[in-house]
Design a protein around this motif. Sequence first.
Motif, PDB file in Angstrom:
ATOM      1  N   MET A 146     -30.260 -14.202  10.891  1.00  0.00           N
ATOM      2  CA  MET A 146     -30.726 -15.586  10.745  1.00  0.00           C
ATOM      3  C   MET A 146     -30.780 -16.280  12.102  1.00  0.00           C
ATOM      4  SD  MET A 146     -28.480 -18.721   9.487  1.00  0.00           S
ATOM      5  CE  MET A 146     -27.994 -18.932  11.177  1.00  0.00           C
ATOM      6  N   ALA A 147     -29.724 -16.087  12.897  1.00  0.00           N
ATOM      7  CA  ALA A 147     -29.650 -16.765  14.198  1.00  0.00           C
ATOM      8  C   ALA A 147     -30.686 -16.209  15.165  1.00  0.00           C
ATOM      9  CB  ALA A 147     -28.245 -16.617  14.773  1.00  0.00           C
ATOM     10  N   ALA A 148     -30.936 -14.907  15.105  1.00  0.00           N
ATOM     11  CA  ALA A 148     -31.966 -14.319  15.973  1.00  0.00           C
ATOM     12  C   ALA A 148     -33.307 -14.993  15.683  1.00  0.00           C
ATOM     13  CB  ALA A 148     -32.056 -12.813  15.752  1.00  0.00           C
ATOM     14  N   LEU A 149     -33.591 -15.201  14.405  1.00  0.00           N
ATOM     15  CA  LEU A 149     -34.847 -15.855  14.035  1.00  0.00           C
ATOM     16  C   LEU A 149     -34.878 -17.301  14.545  1.00  0.00           C
ATOM     17  CD1 LEU A 149     -37.515 -16.088  12.492  1.00  0.00           C
ATOM     18  CD2 LEU A 149     -36.189 -16.632  10.437  1.00  0.00           C
ATOM     19  N   SER A 150     -33.778 -18.034  14.357  1.00  0.00           N
ATOM     20  CA  SER A 150     -33.749 -19.449  14.760  1.00  0.00           C
ATOM     21  C   SER A 150     -33.983 -19.581  16.266  1.00  0.00           C
ATOM     22  CB  SER A 150     -32.394 -20.087  14.453  1.00  0.00           C
ATOM     23  OG  SER A 150     -31.966 -19.771  13.170  1.00  0.00           O
ATOM     24  N   VAL A 151     -33.265 -18.761  17.050  1.00  0.00           N
ATOM     25  CA  VAL A 151     -33.368 -18.878  18.512  1.00  0.00           C
ATOM     26  C   VAL A 151     -34.757 -18.415  18.970  1.00  0.00           C
ATOM     27  CG1 VAL A 151     -32.364 -18.156  20.711  1.00  0.00           C
ATOM     28  CG2 VAL A 151     -30.870 -18.643  18.774  1.00  0.00           C
ATOM     29  N   CYS A 152     -35.291 -17.408  18.320  1.00  0.00           N
ATOM     30  CA  CYS A 152     -36.638 -16.931  18.642  1.00  0.00           C
ATOM     31  C   CYS A 152     -37.664 -18.057  18.426  1.00  0.00           C
ATOM     32  CB  CYS A 152     -36.964 -15.734  17.739  1.00  0.00           C
ATOM     33  SG  CYS A 152     -38.558 -14.991  18.057  1.00  0.00           S
ATOM     34  N   ARG A 153     -37.549 -18.727  17.278  1.00  0.00           N
ATOM     35  CA  ARG A 153     -38.483 -19.833  16.977  1.00  0.00           C
ATOM     36  C   ARG A 153     -38.337 -20.952  18.005  1.00  0.00           C
ATOM     37  NH1 ARG A 153     -38.437 -23.023  12.536  1.00  0.00           N
ATOM     38  NH2 ARG A 153     -36.292 -22.691  11.843  1.00  0.00           N
ATOM     39  N   ALA A 154     -37.077 -21.257  18.357  1.00  0.00           N
ATOM     40  CA  ALA A 154     -36.823 -22.364  19.291  1.00  0.00           C
ATOM     41  C   ALA A 154     -37.400 -22.037  20.667  1.00  0.00           C
ATOM     42  CB  ALA A 154     -35.323 -22.636  19.388  1.00  0.00           C
ATOM     43  N   LYS A 192     -35.461  -7.919  18.404  1.00  0.00           N
ATOM     44  CA  LYS A 192     -35.150  -6.496  18.281  1.00  0.00           C
ATOM     45  C   LYS A 192     -33.968  -6.411  17.319  1.00  0.00           C
ATOM     46  CE  LYS A 192     -33.354  -2.577  20.891  1.00  0.00           C
ATOM     47  NZ  LYS A 192     -31.957  -2.647  20.418  1.00  0.00           N
ATOM     48  N   TRP A 193     -34.194  -5.796  16.168  1.00  0.00           N
ATOM     49  CA  TRP A 193     -33.155  -5.747  15.130  1.00  0.00           C
ATOM     50  C   TRP A 193     -31.846  -5.167  15.685  1.00  0.00           C
ATOM     51  CZ3 TRP A 193     -30.172  -1.898  12.942  1.00  0.00           C
ATOM     52  CH2 TRP A 193     -29.538  -2.215  11.736  1.00  0.00           C
ATOM     53  N   PRO A 194     -30.700  -5.708  15.303  1.00  0.00           N
ATOM     54  CA  PRO A 194     -30.526  -6.911  14.489  1.00  0.00           C
ATOM     55  C   PRO A 194     -30.324  -8.175  15.320  1.00  0.00           C
ATOM     56  CG  PRO A 194     -28.426  -5.759  14.688  1.00  0.00           C
ATOM     57  CD  PRO A 194     -29.429  -4.977  15.497  1.00  0.00           C
ATOM     58  N   ASN A 195     -29.833  -7.999  16.604  1.00  0.00           N
ATOM     59  CA  ASN A 195     -29.235  -9.183  17.244  1.00  0.00           C
ATOM     60  C   ASN A 195     -29.780  -9.514  18.620  1.00  0.00           C
ATOM     61  OD1 ASN A 195     -27.963  -6.889  18.433  1.00  0.00           O
ATOM     62  ND2 ASN A 195     -26.384  -8.224  19.234  1.00  0.00           N
ATOM     63  N   LYS A 218     -40.508 -14.430   7.824  1.00  0.00           N
ATOM     64  CA  LYS A 218     -40.610 -14.949   9.194  1.00  0.00           C
ATOM     65  C   LYS A 218     -39.936 -14.002  10.172  1.00  0.00           C
ATOM     66  CE  LYS A 218     -40.498 -19.907   8.809  1.00  0.00           C
ATOM     67  NZ  LYS A 218     -39.575 -20.999   9.031  1.00  0.00           N
ATOM     68  N   TYR A 219     -38.787 -13.470   9.774  1.00  0.00           N
ATOM     69  CA  TYR A 219     -38.063 -12.528  10.640  1.00  0.00           C
ATOM     70  C   TYR A 219     -38.969 -11.338  10.949  1.00  0.00           C
ATOM     71  CZ  TYR A 219     -34.232  -9.564  12.367  1.00  0.00           C
ATOM     72  OH  TYR A 219     -33.429  -8.760  13.143  1.00  0.00           O
ATOM     73  N   GLU A 220     -39.587 -10.792   9.899  1.00  0.00           N
ATOM     74  CA  GLU A 220     -40.438  -9.608  10.095  1.00  0.00           C
ATOM     75  C   GLU A 220     -41.669  -9.932  10.937  1.00  0.00           C
ATOM     76  OE1 GLU A 220     -41.035  -8.098   6.150  1.00  0.00           O
ATOM     77  OE2 GLU A 220     -39.126  -7.000   6.184  1.00  0.00           O
ATOM     78  N   ALA A 221     -42.140 -11.178  10.845  1.00  0.00           N
ATOM     79  CA  ALA A 221     -43.318 -11.569  11.637  1.00  0.00           C
ATOM     80  C   ALA A 221     -43.016 -11.527  13.135  1.00  0.00           C
ATOM     81  CB  ALA A 221     -43.782 -12.962  11.229  1.00  0.00           C
ATOM     82  N   LEU A 255     -30.358 -25.527  18.222  1.00  0.00           N
ATOM     83  CA  LEU A 255     -29.461 -26.081  17.194  1.00  0.00           C
ATOM     84  C   LEU A 255     -30.267 -26.650  16.021  1.00  0.00           C
ATOM     85  CD1 LEU A 255     -26.666 -27.687  19.424  1.00  0.00           C
ATOM     86  CD2 LEU A 255     -26.534 -25.570  18.090  1.00  0.00           C
ATOM     87  N   ASN A 256     -31.403 -27.266  16.310  1.00  0.00           N
ATOM     88  CA  ASN A 256     -32.247 -27.783  15.217  1.00  0.00           C
ATOM     89  C   ASN A 256     -32.750 -26.653  14.331  1.00  0.00           C
ATOM     90  OD1 ASN A 256     -31.987 -30.436  15.971  1.00  0.00           O
ATOM     91  ND2 ASN A 256     -33.834 -30.445  17.226  1.00  0.00           N
ATOM     92  N   CYS A 257     -33.242 -25.573  14.951  1.00  0.00           N
ATOM     93  CA  CYS A 257     -33.736 -24.437  14.164  1.00  0.00           C
ATOM     94  C   CYS A 257     -32.595 -23.776  13.393  1.00  0.00           C
ATOM     95  CB  CYS A 257     -34.420 -23.409  15.061  1.00  0.00           C
ATOM     96  SG  CYS A 257     -36.014 -23.948  15.678  1.00  0.00           S
ATOM     97  N   LEU A 258     -31.424 -23.656  14.053  1.00  0.00           N
ATOM     98  CA  LEU A 258     -30.280 -23.027  13.397  1.00  0.00           C
ATOM     99  C   LEU A 258     -29.839 -23.803  12.166  1.00  0.00           C
ATOM    100  CD1 LEU A 258     -28.167 -21.990  16.493  1.00  0.00           C
ATOM    101  CD2 LEU A 258     -28.783 -20.456  14.622  1.00  0.00           C
ATOM    102  N   LYS A 259     -29.827 -25.111  12.287  1.00  0.00           N
ATOM    103  CA  LYS A 259     -29.406 -25.961  11.180  1.00  0.00           C
ATOM    104  C   LYS A 259     -30.326 -25.733   9.973  1.00  0.00           C
ATOM    105  CE  LYS A 259     -27.232 -30.343  10.936  1.00  0.00           C
ATOM    106  NZ  LYS A 259     -27.632 -31.555  10.369  1.00  0.00           N
TER     107      LYS A 259
END
Length: 250
Positions: free
Chosen positions: A78-86, A98-101, A190-193, A168-172
């Motif tokens: 989840m956090a990898a996705l949030s930070v990636c988006r941010a 890169k799975w997982p972290n 989204k993660y897979e994208a 932090l906004n994406c993580l929340k």
Amino acid sequence: MQELKIIYLDEIDSTNREARRLGDAGAAEGMVVVADRQTGGKGRLGRTWFSPAGTGIWMSILLRPNLPPEKVSAITLMAALSVCRAIRSETGLNTQIKWPNDLVIDGKKVCGILTESVTSDSQLKYVVLGIGVNVNQTEFPEGLPYAWSLRMTAGRELDRERLIEGCLNCLKEDYERYVRSGDLRELRQKYEAHLVNLNQPVRVLSPAGEWTGVAKGITDGGDLNVLNDQGELIAVNSGEVSVRGVYGYI
Ligand code: BT5
């Protein structure tokens, strides 16, 4: 999650260690520890994390999800996705997961995530979500051939404060989705994208040995589905296993 409360430190051994000290002392969910420099930054499985002053984001968030301990490993994804988006929205850089972290740019590692949980009587007491992002480094020690910073691709210095806020906004947002179901069902697509490994050949490095296959995506629990050479789809667990590209890091 309740309100985030951020503590900024010049120097600490490890923000994960500090967040654990706060967790043990009963601090509430949403406490964030940010340090300019770590003297004993931690990676997974006892590895170290290079955390020089004035360059990166070294931060840890205290979480108290009301979930069984086996649900915690998905928080890393989840956090990898949030930070990636941010990073994508704050800098426009084409960051991938890169799975997982890990987060990567141009095949090199710009971010690592270390999720630690503390249990008592097999109940989850709290979780520390540690995030390290290489932001403004212009070089790395020889011993880190795959390390890379956002600046090394962007070609300019980036604003760490702004990135922290974006993360932090994406993580929340993503954390609320994750606790609602207790898994990644609302985040998987989204993660897979953003998954650099998707449909790519991978080497699976597991305690039982090494084998190769093709990564086909993730499960709601955060395992990586890998199609092995015998045509079987194997769910690979993020706690025990690393993946590499067939020829290198990716
Ligand atoms: C990780 O471990 O990638 C998790 C890193 C988590 C760091 C954060 S910083 C804030 C918080 N407080 C902490 O004490 N830790 C967290 P792993 O997948 O095991 O990767 C570690 C490996 O990455 C090391 O063995 C090195 O090869 C490499 N490495 C070390 N420092 C690096 C850096 N700054 N950038 C890229 N690679 C690095």
